[in-house]
Design a protein around this motif. Sequence first.
Motif, PDB file in Angstrom:
ATOM      1  N   UNK A  57      -7.743   7.081  -1.445  1.00  0.00           N
ATOM      2  CA  UNK A  57      -6.971   7.782  -2.466  1.00  0.00           C
ATOM      3  C   UNK A  57      -7.007   9.291  -2.268  1.00  0.00           C
TER       4      UNK A  57
ATOM      5  N   UNK B 295      -8.039  -0.363   4.702  1.00  0.00           N
ATOM      6  CA  UNK B 295      -8.515   0.476   3.604  1.00  0.00           C
ATOM      7  C   UNK B 295      -7.643   1.719   3.495  1.00  0.00           C
TER       8      UNK B 295
ATOM      9  N   UNK C 111      -2.637 -13.726   5.801  1.00  0.00           N
ATOM     10  CA  UNK C 111      -3.132 -13.041   4.611  1.00  0.00           C
ATOM     11  C   UNK C 111      -3.244 -11.556   4.891  1.00  0.00           C
ATOM     12  N   UNK C 112      -2.893 -10.758   3.907  1.00  0.00           N
ATOM     13  CA  UNK C 112      -3.098  -9.313   4.038  1.00  0.00           C
ATOM     14  C   UNK C 112      -3.944  -8.838   2.868  1.00  0.00           C
ATOM     15  N   UNK C 113      -4.954  -8.081   3.197  1.00  0.00           N
ATOM     16  CA  UNK C 113      -5.861  -7.566   2.169  1.00  0.00           C
ATOM     17  C   UNK C 113      -6.001  -6.067   2.350  1.00  0.00           C
ATOM     18  N   UNK C 114      -5.570  -5.341   1.339  1.00  0.00           N
ATOM     19  CA  UNK C 114      -5.660  -3.882   1.391  1.00  0.00           C
ATOM     20  C   UNK C 114      -6.585  -3.403   0.285  1.00  0.00           C
ATOM     21  N   UNK C 115      -7.588  -2.648   0.682  1.00  0.00           N
ATOM     22  CA  UNK C 115      -8.517  -2.073  -0.280  1.00  0.00           C
ATOM     23  C   UNK C 115      -8.127  -0.629  -0.539  1.00  0.00           C
ATOM     24  N   UNK C 116      -8.333  -0.199  -1.773  1.00  0.00           N
ATOM     25  CA  UNK C 116      -8.094   1.205  -2.094  1.00  0.00           C
ATOM     26  C   UNK C 116      -9.326   1.782  -2.759  1.00  0.00           C
ATOM     27  N   UNK C 117      -9.539   3.056  -2.536  1.00  0.00           N
ATOM     28  CA  UNK C 117     -10.685   3.718  -3.120  1.00  0.00           C
ATOM     29  C   UNK C 117     -10.952   5.003  -2.378  1.00  0.00           C
ATOM     30  N   UNK C 118     -12.230   5.267  -2.129  1.00  0.00           N
ATOM     31  CA  UNK C 118     -12.582   6.507  -1.433  1.00  0.00           C
ATOM     32  C   UNK C 118     -13.340   6.167  -0.156  1.00  0.00           C
TER      33      UNK C 118
ATOM     34  N   UNK D 174       0.709  -2.985   5.935  1.00  0.00           N
ATOM     35  CA  UNK D 174       1.421  -3.088   4.668  1.00  0.00           C
ATOM     36  C   UNK D 174       1.014  -1.961   3.739  1.00  0.00           C
TER      37      UNK D 174
ATOM     38  N   UNK E 141      -9.168  -6.448   7.484  1.00  0.00           N
ATOM     39  CA  UNK E 141      -8.752  -5.806   6.248  1.00  0.00           C
ATOM     40  C   UNK E 141      -8.354  -4.361   6.534  1.00  0.00           C
TER      41      UNK E 141
ATOM     42  N   UNK F 183      -7.248   2.953   7.204  1.00  0.00           N
ATOM     43  CA  UNK F 183      -8.116   2.539   8.305  1.00  0.00           C
ATOM     44  C   UNK F 183      -8.052   1.034   8.509  1.00  0.00           C
TER      45      UNK F 183
ATOM     46  N   UNK G 288       2.666  -0.017   0.120  1.00  0.00           N
ATOM     47  CA  UNK G 288       3.767   0.085  -0.832  1.00  0.00           C
ATOM     48  C   UNK G 288       4.179   1.533  -1.067  1.00  0.00           C
TER      49      UNK G 288
END
Lengths: 138, 138
Positions: free
Chosen positions: A100, A97, A125-132, A70, A95, A106, A72
């Motif tokens: 940015x 990742x 459930x879908x969990x997407x983390x964002x960051x570095x 997933x 999960x 990943x 956006x």
Amino acid sequence: MVSYSKIKKILKAHKLRVTDGRVDILGYFLSQNRTLSFKDLEDKFDESDRVTLYRTLNAFTENGVLHKIPDDSGFATYGLCHDTCSSDDHVHDHMHFKCDECGIIECLEQNIPSVKVPGYQIKEATLVLKGICKNCVA
Amino acid sequence: MVSYSKIKKILKAHKLRVTDGRVDILGYFLSQNRTLSFKDLEDKFDESDRVTLYRTLNAFTENGVLHKIPDDSGFATYGLCHDTCSSDDHVHDHMHFKCDECGIIECLEQNIPSVKVPGYQIKEATLVLKGICKNCVA
DNA sequence: ATTATATACGCAATTGAGTTGCAAAAATGT
DNA sequence: ACATTTTTGCAACTCAATTGCGTATATAAT
């Protein structure tokens, strides 16, 4: 290098016909061992037709070879499923990742923490983390 | 019914000009008190222009009136922000739920459990649950 | 091995969400 | 009321993804 016979075996196991295009694409996923966006694949296989690529990815996704991640941002990205996935049983609890900086998505080892909501029946459930990511932080 | 003066106050507080269209759309969100998809709004305000609706939703999202809910189905859905959101500070830690039956997306009270991944710098997380909502289970 | 049938491919055309450019209209500040 | 800035509405456009259809290819049957 991933052997043709192994790739063929995987395709058969997922009830998919063995065609040149499918062998190439699955082989690329197996050799890269990371998620690949549609663009990645379009660039890599620029001699073949976009439509076929879409159809191949859909077939792989439906039959449990790949899972669609997933996102956006409007660029479909795909990752290899675990060996256990099939067209019938196609479950992913891990999960994702998205970095940015480099933009790479990943699949993480960690599973999504189980959540309960009173009165609701949760199936997925879908969990997407964002960051570095690890590489870009360094 | 939500008063015009209250709606006006909210728009001003978020540095948005008060136009008829914006008042109508924000008023509808406030009266419905649930998430609304672009389609919902297009149906409700079918006399107005699609482009304006897109621009209004973007302006609301940028200025902390609404938040866009991640959804891979290709239909943008929006929910009201908490009072604390502004164009500068626009944070959402809650989970979302999408019902397989009625298709409605809900903002849940519960916050996303905090997750750590060694070596990664996490800035943001989105968690979407799917299944059957309270209303449809009954 | 040959043939029959089902599936996949390649091309062109289409869909559909979302965006952009621009002139006219409306909202704010003085 | 006037000047300035933002918003609106229309048409045209972008871009990912899908569909239709005739041809090619893979698998199954004989």
